[in-house]
Design an enzyme around this catalytic site. Structure first.
Site, PDB file in Angstrom:
ATOM      1  N   SER A 192       0.824  -1.214   0.000  1.00  0.00           N
ATOM      2  CA  SER A 192       0.000   0.000   0.000  1.00  0.00           C
ATOM      3  C   SER A 192       0.856   1.261   0.000  1.00  0.00           C
ATOM      4  O   SER A 192       1.996   1.261   0.461  1.00  0.00           O
ATOM      5  CB  SER A 192      -0.906   0.032   1.237  1.00  0.00           C
ATOM      6  OG  SER A 192      -1.741  -1.084   1.267  1.00  0.00           O
TER       7      SER A 192
HETATM    8  N1  SAH Z   1       0.074  -5.679   4.173  1.00  0.00           N
HETATM    9  C1  SAH Z   1       0.749  -5.888   2.909  1.00  0.00           C
HETATM   10  C2  SAH Z   1      -0.189  -5.610   1.755  1.00  0.00           C
HETATM   11  C3  SAH Z   1      -0.274  -6.817   0.911  1.00  0.00           C
HETATM   12  S1  SAH Z   1      -1.457  -6.869  -0.377  1.00  0.00           S
HETATM   13  C4  SAH Z   1       2.035  -5.093   2.816  1.00  0.00           C
HETATM   14  O1  SAH Z   1       2.321  -4.299   3.710  1.00  0.00           O
HETATM   15  O2  SAH Z   1       2.782  -5.293   1.848  1.00  0.00           O
HETATM   16  C5  SAH Z   1      -2.632  -7.992   0.313  1.00  0.00           C
HETATM   17  C6  SAH Z   1      -2.128  -9.374   0.616  1.00  0.00           C
HETATM   18  O3  SAH Z   1      -3.240 -10.108   1.126  1.00  0.00           O
HETATM   19  C7  SAH Z   1      -1.623 -10.162  -0.596  1.00  0.00           C
HETATM   20  O4  SAH Z   1      -0.311 -10.571  -0.366  1.00  0.00           O
HETATM   21  C8  SAH Z   1      -2.576 -11.366  -0.668  1.00  0.00           C
HETATM   22  O5  SAH Z   1      -1.959 -12.555  -1.093  1.00  0.00           O
HETATM   23  C9  SAH Z   1      -3.058 -11.451   0.762  1.00  0.00           C
HETATM   24  N2  SAH Z   1      -4.328 -12.170   0.973  1.00  0.00           N
HETATM   25  C10 SAH Z   1      -5.473 -12.102   0.243  1.00  0.00           C
HETATM   26  N3  SAH Z   1      -6.421 -12.892   0.788  1.00  0.00           N
HETATM   27  C11 SAH Z   1      -5.872 -13.470   1.897  1.00  0.00           C
HETATM   28  C12 SAH Z   1      -6.351 -14.384   2.882  1.00  0.00           C
HETATM   29  N4  SAH Z   1      -7.600 -14.880   2.867  1.00  0.00           N
HETATM   30  N5  SAH Z   1      -5.516 -14.758   3.863  1.00  0.00           N
HETATM   31  C13 SAH Z   1      -4.240 -14.280   3.918  1.00  0.00           C
HETATM   32  N6  SAH Z   1      -3.726 -13.426   3.018  1.00  0.00           N
HETATM   33  C14 SAH Z   1      -4.529 -13.016   2.013  1.00  0.00           C
END
Ligand code: SAH
Length: 217
Positions: free
Chosen positions: A65
């Site tokens: 983000s």
């Molecule tokens: N917090 C992260 C943002 C990552 S983007 C950062 O600081 O970089 C969102 C992430 O959520 C992705 O990596 C995706 O694979 C994960 N995601 C999506 N659905 C999910 C679920 N049900 N359980 C765990 N992770 C999930």
């Protein structure tokens, strides 16, 4: 006085230009944003734009983000330091790293193995030992470690997963983007004296929350 490194200068500029003018005032949040080396969480080739005012790709079709959104979500949790926080969507690991500088312990769940492996390496390199991570569907929460004083979901779902609401302490706070697959409202849920209230704090665009209580893909 030691000279500021160029990365520190970039972080200071990020705080002064992107966070403070948009209403990020929580001292603990600003301190963490000044401390955590965001450039280590993005691909080497993109290190120079790591502190820019935008999200960045992190591989596997996912994104880290924009700094402002990380700070906004962190500030909304109003952490005091003693909390155990659950994050769904480790991704690059950056948001977990920011939280880990403010609370007692971060539990973070990611569903894509390659991202989790990479994030764990960075946590080790930085000696951020108060982060515990797991490969799983985070929409089910982490029952063995529940309850949590705060929960942060960094992927957008069609609704708030009930297991997460159940795994919040009272009082407790959860922040989660809810909407369709293109645009979501960033919702803050507060549980106090057995009552839950929900308010919208921003319009955002996150990747899909995929799981039993999320999207199917
Ligand atoms: N917090 C992260 C943002 C990552 S983007 C950062 O600081 O970089 C969102 C992430 O959520 C992705 O990596 C995706 O694979 C994960 N995601 C999506 N659905 C999910 C679920 N049900 N359980 C765990 N992770 C999930």
């Amino acid at each position: 006085m030691t000279a500021m490194s160029s990365w520190e200068k970039k972080r200071e500029q990020m705080v002064e230009e992107q966070l403070i003018p948009r209403g990020i005032t929580d001292e603990a949040t600003l301190r963490a944003m000044r401390t955590v080396p965001r450039h280590l969480f993005v691909d080497d080739a993109m290190g120079s734009c790591a502190y820019g005012d935008h999200p960045l790709p992190i591989g596997a079709g996912q994104t880290i983000s924009q700094p402002y959104i990380v700070a906004l979500m962190t500030q909304a949790l109003q952490l005091k330091g003693h909390e155990r926080v659950l994050e769904i969507g480790t991704g690059s690991g950056y948001q977990a790293a920011v939280l880990s500088r403010i609370c007692d312990r971060v539990y973070t769940i990611e569903r894509i193995d390659s991202l989790l492996v990479r994030a764990r390496k960075i946590f080790d390199r930085l000696h951020y030992h108060n982060i515990t991570s797991r490969l799983d569907d985070g929409t089910e929460g982490w029952p063995a470690e529940a309850p949590f004083e705060a929960i942060i979901v960094t992927a957008g779902g069609p609704s708030m997963p009930q297991p997460l609401i159940d795994q919040l302490t009272d009082p407790g706070r959860m922040i989660i983007p809810v909407g369709d697959q293109y645009l979501q409202e960033l919702k803050l849920l507060e549980k106090i004296d057995g009552q839950t209230t929900v308010r919208t704090i921003e319009h955002v665009r996150f990747v899909n929350l995929v799981g039993a209580h999320g999207w199917t893909s």
